[in-house]
Design a protein around this motif. Structure first.
Motif, PDB file in Angstrom:
ATOM      1  N   ASP A  11      83.201 156.898   9.323  1.00 39.47           N
ATOM      2  CA  ASP A  11      81.859 156.708   9.869  1.00 39.47           C
ATOM      3  C   ASP A  11      81.662 157.776  10.931  1.00 39.47           C
ATOM      4  O   ASP A  11      82.588 158.087  11.679  1.00 39.47           O
ATOM      5  N   ASP A  12      80.469 158.357  11.012  1.00 38.35           N
ATOM      6  CA  ASP A  12      80.289 159.434  11.983  1.00 38.35           C
ATOM      7  C   ASP A  12      79.999 158.910  13.387  1.00 38.35           C
ATOM      8  O   ASP A  12      79.946 159.679  14.329  1.00 38.35           O
ATOM      9  N   HIS A  13      79.824 157.604  13.555  1.00 35.76           N
ATOM     10  CA  HIS A  13      79.603 157.073  14.896  1.00 35.76           C
ATOM     11  C   HIS A  13      80.908 156.543  15.473  1.00 35.76           C
ATOM     12  O   HIS A  13      81.437 155.538  14.993  1.00 35.76           O
ATOM     13  N   THR A  14      81.416 157.240  16.488  1.00 35.59           N
ATOM     14  CA  THR A  14      82.672 156.829  17.108  1.00 35.59           C
ATOM     15  C   THR A  14      82.570 155.407  17.643  1.00 35.59           C
ATOM     16  O   THR A  14      83.518 154.628  17.547  1.00 35.59           O
ATOM     17  N   LEU A  15      81.413 155.105  18.192  1.00 37.71           N
ATOM     18  CA  LEU A  15      81.184 153.787  18.777  1.00 37.71           C
ATOM     19  C   LEU A  15      81.376 152.701  17.730  1.00 37.71           C
ATOM     20  O   LEU A  15      82.050 151.697  17.964  1.00 37.71           O
ATOM     21  N   PHE A  16      80.787 152.945  16.552  1.00 39.20           N
ATOM     22  CA  PHE A  16      80.886 151.964  15.473  1.00 39.20           C
ATOM     23  C   PHE A  16      82.334 151.838  14.998  1.00 39.20           C
ATOM     24  O   PHE A  16      82.825 150.741  14.747  1.00 39.20           O
ATOM     25  N   ARG A  17      83.029 153.002  14.928  1.00 40.85           N
ATOM     26  CA  ARG A  17      84.423 152.976  14.475  1.00 40.85           C
ATOM     27  C   ARG A  17      85.292 152.150  15.410  1.00 40.85           C
ATOM     28  O   ARG A  17      86.074 151.302  14.968  1.00 40.85           O
ATOM     29  N   SER A  18      85.111 152.381  16.713  1.00 39.08           N
ATOM     30  CA  SER A  18      85.985 151.646  17.642  1.00 39.08           C
ATOM     31  C   SER A  18      85.641 150.163  17.620  1.00 39.08           C
ATOM     32  O   SER A  18      86.535 149.309  17.723  1.00 39.08           O
ATOM     33  N   GLY A  19      84.355 149.839  17.467  1.00 38.44           N
ATOM     34  CA  GLY A  19      83.950 148.440  17.388  1.00 38.44           C
ATOM     35  C   GLY A  19      84.563 147.751  16.177  1.00 38.44           C
ATOM     36  O   GLY A  19      85.156 146.662  16.281  1.00 38.44           O
ATOM     37  N   THR A  20      84.453 148.412  15.013  1.00 37.61           N
ATOM     38  CA  THR A  20      84.999 147.842  13.783  1.00 37.61           C
ATOM     39  C   THR A  20      86.508 147.692  13.892  1.00 37.61           C
ATOM     40  O   THR A  20      87.087 146.690  13.461  1.00 37.61           O
ATOM     41  N   LYS A  21      87.136 148.704  14.499  1.00 32.92           N
ATOM     42  CA  LYS A  21      88.585 148.679  14.654  1.00 32.92           C
ATOM     43  C   LYS A  21      89.012 147.463  15.470  1.00 32.92           C
ATOM     44  O   LYS A  21      89.954 146.751  15.107  1.00 32.92           O
ATOM     45  N   ALA A  22      88.267 147.223  16.552  1.00 31.85           N
ATOM     46  CA  ALA A  22      88.603 146.088  17.407  1.00 31.85           C
ATOM     47  C   ALA A  22      88.435 144.780  16.646  1.00 31.85           C
ATOM     48  O   ALA A  22      89.228 143.843  16.795  1.00 31.85           O
ATOM     49  N   GLU A  23      87.418 144.726  15.788  1.00 32.06           N
ATOM     50  CA  GLU A  23      87.148 143.479  15.075  1.00 32.06           C
ATOM     51  C   GLU A  23      88.148 143.231  13.942  1.00 32.06           C
ATOM     52  O   GLU A  23      88.519 142.093  13.668  1.00 32.06           O
ATOM     53  N   LEU A  24      88.530 144.317  13.272  1.00 26.64           N
ATOM     54  CA  LEU A  24      89.376 144.150  12.086  1.00 26.64           C
ATOM     55  C   LEU A  24      90.863 144.277  12.394  1.00 26.64           C
ATOM     56  O   LEU A  24      91.699 143.874  11.587  1.00 26.64           O
ATOM     57  N   GLY A  25      91.156 144.882  13.556  1.00 23.51           N
ATOM     58  CA  GLY A  25      92.529 145.259  13.873  1.00 23.51           C
ATOM     59  C   GLY A  25      93.545 144.162  13.637  1.00 23.51           C
ATOM     60  O   GLY A  25      94.656 144.427  13.172  1.00 23.51           O
ATOM     61  N   GLY A  26      93.176 142.897  13.919  1.00 26.94           N
ATOM     62  CA  GLY A  26      94.133 141.819  13.780  1.00 26.94           C
ATOM     63  C   GLY A  26      94.502 141.540  12.336  1.00 26.94           C
ATOM     64  O   GLY A  26      95.658 141.299  12.000  1.00 26.94           O
ATOM     65  N   ALA A  27      93.513 141.616  11.470  1.00 33.81           N
ATOM     66  CA  ALA A  27      93.726 141.182  10.092  1.00 33.81           C
ATOM     67  C   ALA A  27      94.141 142.320   9.172  1.00 33.81           C
ATOM     68  O   ALA A  27      94.751 142.086   8.135  1.00 33.81           O
ATOM     69  N   LEU A  28      93.802 143.539   9.558  1.00 35.09           N
ATOM     70  CA  LEU A  28      94.067 144.684   8.686  1.00 35.09           C
ATOM     71  C   LEU A  28      94.760 145.782   9.468  1.00 35.09           C
ATOM     72  O   LEU A  28      94.721 145.803  10.694  1.00 35.09           O
ATOM     73  N   GLU A  29      95.359 146.689   8.754  1.00 37.91           N
ATOM     74  CA  GLU A  29      95.998 147.820   9.422  1.00 37.91           C
ATOM     75  C   GLU A  29      95.129 149.056   9.233  1.00 37.91           C
ATOM     76  O   GLU A  29      94.913 149.500   8.094  1.00 37.91           O
ATOM     77  N   ILE A  30      94.589 149.567  10.339  1.00 36.43           N
ATOM     78  CA  ILE A  30      93.740 150.755  10.252  1.00 36.43           C
ATOM     79  C   ILE A  30      94.653 151.982  10.268  1.00 36.43           C
ATOM     80  O   ILE A  30      95.294 152.269  11.274  1.00 36.43           O
ATOM     81  N   VAL A  31      94.716 152.701   9.152  1.00 39.62           N
ATOM     82  CA  VAL A  31      95.682 153.809   9.077  1.00 39.62           C
ATOM     83  C   VAL A  31      95.023 155.172   9.243  1.00 39.62           C
ATOM     84  O   VAL A  31      95.700 156.193   9.170  1.00 39.62           O
ATOM     85  N   GLY A  32      93.739 155.213   9.439  1.00 40.68           N
ATOM     86  CA  GLY A  32      93.101 156.507   9.640  1.00 40.68           C
ATOM     87  C   GLY A  32      91.629 156.364   9.898  1.00 40.68           C
ATOM     88  O   GLY A  32      91.017 155.339   9.602  1.00 40.68           O
ATOM     89  N   GLU A  33      91.060 157.427  10.519  1.00 45.45           N
ATOM     90  CA  GLU A  33      89.632 157.431  10.793  1.00 45.45           C
ATOM     91  C   GLU A  33      89.102 158.819  10.502  1.00 45.45           C
ATOM     92  O   GLU A  33      89.824 159.804  10.631  1.00 45.45           O
TER      93      GLU A  33
END
Lengths: 218, 414
Positions: A11-33
């Motif tokens: 996603d080109d919006h850093t803000l959106f990426r960090s928000g999504t990361k915070a929301e999903l981080g517990g359930a999924l493993e974010i391996v790249g952006e």
């Protein structure tokens, strides 16, 4: 415990990426952006995640946005699965990214729990349709005008059952509720949705090709 | 009568007749016969053979070429738009009426010529050696200038357009040579023509670079102007809407529900502006439904997932449907829990609306009959217009209100 699904956020919006990361981080493993078409192609190729959360509007590349990224991997027969995520309502955005190989389409207003469920579904090879995408499909295949396929393999219209499933999804039913309503199993619902996704990707219906052509991706 | 029916297809034509057009589909040469047959209501085979016979006799050929040149090429009845586009209700636009001035003028000129021919036959003196070149010259000029409007419209030149231009130049050349070379020998005419062409070619060669540069500069300038005006348009819009809303949000930062409502309204408005492939709400039931849902969102601050499939022009029953849907939405937001979904499917002759929430559900029988809400404002409204309304509530899975409304089938003019 099952290993967590590995996900890349594009996603080109850093803000959106960090928000999504915070929301999903517990359930999924974010391996790249990644934030651009080129970055996305490099990062996804390097990380080979289970699912890529792909924004439809991305800078860079040849201007094809998310559809361009998905197309690269679809054409290379990569096992990576794409779930399109967008704020856009425009039919040509949705259709072009689906036709480029994305397994589903959800809007950014989706809740975290629903998003995690959608990612899981895509990872298993099923399709994810938002109510709005179901509406597009019904519109594009002329369902309101009474266009019904006689055979399952007919690409240019939906079977009566597929229309029923799409209508219920457009009405806001979850897959489970669709299954209860039609007295079928959730697996059967998923089969119908996947069949519709295939038609959406392969059909030559004029509306679909026109929507896709707006992004010069045919 | 069967034979007459075969000859005349009048009975199969739409009321009001078919305009004289050369259809693109089903033409053999230029579509003249097909167009005539549709226009006059005469069997196509009959028309074709009549034209062939008339053509062999001579004058029919002139008629054919004349019709080819003057009748515009278009399908008389344009096919119905595909369903995705058909959701736009027919626009209330004035039908453009173009006076066939050119045709009338051409007809007058031809009549005058015929009069002159008749006069010659009767023995009157007509200066043909001056008239013919002048007519050729003027005809060429008219033909060339008539192409100008296409250039302005920015449309691409088809082969026919090029043919016309070449024909115009040839006519002008022929006219000038005949006019100037009165009485000179054919060989000197040829020499003069060749000299003239060489001079023209020389001038064209010299002027070409300037001309090309002029065209390029013009194109660049146009593009720049378009970009500039687009930028100004976007800036004006952002200022009026987005910046205002951001300022409002800043001043009301401590009121989350208000901020949410503002953001939601602004998002919707911006979306509408960005992807404006929608019909005005006075002409489209789909747009009216979406606008109504948006208004309900504004009033309550809740979110509604709206999906509308198909479209039709608004009618009285559809107004009742919108009003009932609004009540159903407000009811779902008030008594149910989010997400609230609105799905409307508008098919020819029928509209269905589904409003679903995830609340605890309720039993219609337990609602006191003095409460107007569901019973009167939703079910009553729909039934008075001949529709059906149904409330389906399952424990724990929310409530769904299903409305079906018959709509008058509106024959759209093509």
């Amino acid at each position: 415990m099952e290993p967590k699904l590995r996900v890349v956020l594009v996603d080109d919006h850093t803000l959106f990426r960090s928000g999504t990361k915070a929301e999903l981080g517990g359930a999924l493993e974010i391996v790249g952006e990644a934030g651009t078409v080129e970055d996305a192609i490099t990062v996804v190729a390097a990380a080979s995640p289970d699912v890529v959360l792909l924004d439809v509007h991305l800078p860079g590349g040849h201007g094809g946005g998310g559809a361009e990224v998905a197309r690269v991997f679809t054409e290379a027969d990569s096992p990576v699965k794409f779930l399109a995520l967008s704020v856009s309502d425009a039919a040509n955005d949705v259709v072009s990214v689906i036709r480029a190989g994305a397994r589903g389409y959800v809007t950014k207003t989706i809740t975290a729990a629903e998003l995690i469920e959608a990612i899981g579904r895509v990872a298993e090879g099923d399709a994810v349709f938002s109510p709005r995408l179901a509406g597009f499909v019904l519109d594009a295949f002329g369902a309101a005008a009474g266009n019904v396929a006689m055979a399952d393999d007919e690409l240019d219209s939906l079977t009566a059952r597929e229309q029923e499933v799409m209508r219920l999804i457009a009405r806001g039913y979850t897959y489970r509720e669709v299954a209860t309503e039609l007295f079928i199993s959730i697996k059967t619902v998923e089969t119908h949705v996947s069949a519709v996704l295939r038609k959406l990707q392969l059909s030559n219906r004029a509306e679909l090709t026109r929507w896709a052509a707006r992004r010069n991706l045919l | 009568m069967a034979w007459f029916d075969w000859c005349m297809t009048v009975s199969q034509r739409p009321p009001g007749g078919v305009e004289l057009r050369r259809p693109r589909a089903g033409r053999k040469i230029a579509g003249v016969a097909a167009g005539l047959s549709e226009h006059l209501g005469v069997n196509l085979m009959l028309t074709r053979w009549a034209l062939v016979v008339a053509g062999l006799a001579g004058p029919g050929l002139v008629l054919y070429v004349w019709l080819w040149l003057t009748v515009p090429s278009a399908d008389a009845a344009t096919s119905a738009p595909p369903p995705a586009l058909a959701r736009l209700a027919p626009m209330l636009q004035d039908k453009e009426k173009r006076e066939p001035l050119l045709q009338i003028a051409a007809g007058l000129v031809l009549l005058a010529l015929a009069g002159l021919v008749a006069a010659t036959a009767l023995g009157a003196y007509v200066p043909w050696q001056w008239l013919v070149p002048t007519i050729a010259l003027l005809g060429g000029l008219v033909l060339a200038w008539s192409q100008l409007e296409r250039v302005d419209a920015g449309s691409k030149r088809g082969p026919v357009s090029w043919l016309r231009l070449i024909g115009a130049v040839a006519l002008v050349l022929l006219g000038s040579v005949l006019l100037i070379g009165q009485g000179s020998s054919p060989s000197s005419l040829v020499v003069a023509l060749a000299a003239g062409l060489v001079v023209l070619g020389g001038v064209a060669l010299v002027a070409a670079p300037w001309w090309l540069r002029l065209i390029n500069a013009l194109g660049d300038q146009r593009a720049a102007t378009a970009r500039e005006s687009e930028r100004a348009d976007i800036a004006a819009h952002l200022h009026d809407s987005v910046l205002q809303t951001l300022a409002l949000i800043r001043t009301q930062a401590d009121d989350p529900s208000n901020v949410r409502r503002l953001a939601r309204a602004q998002e919707r408005e911006l979306r509408q502006w960005l992807y404006q492939d929608r019909a005005p709400s006075g002409q489209s039931l789909a747009t009216a439904l979406k606008d109504m849902a948006a208004e309900a969102e504004d009033v309550t601050g809740a979110e509604i997932g709206t999906v509308v499939v198909g479209d039709s022009p608004p009618t009285e029953p559809s107004m009742a449907l919108i009003a009932a849907t609004r009540e159903a939405l407000l009811n779902a937001i008030r008594h149910g829990s989010p997400p609230v979904s609105l799905y409307a499917e508008i098919a020819p002759g029928r509209a269905e609306v589904f409003v679903k929430d995830r609340g605890p559900g309720f039993d219609l029988g337990q609602v006191p009959s003095d409460r107007l809400g569901v019973r009167e404002s939703i079910i009553g409204r729909i039934r008075r217009q001949g529709g059906t309304a149904e409330v389906v509530s399952r424990g724990g899975q929310g409530t769904e209100i299903r409305l079906t409304m018959p709509l008058p089938v509106i024959v759209t003019q093509t």
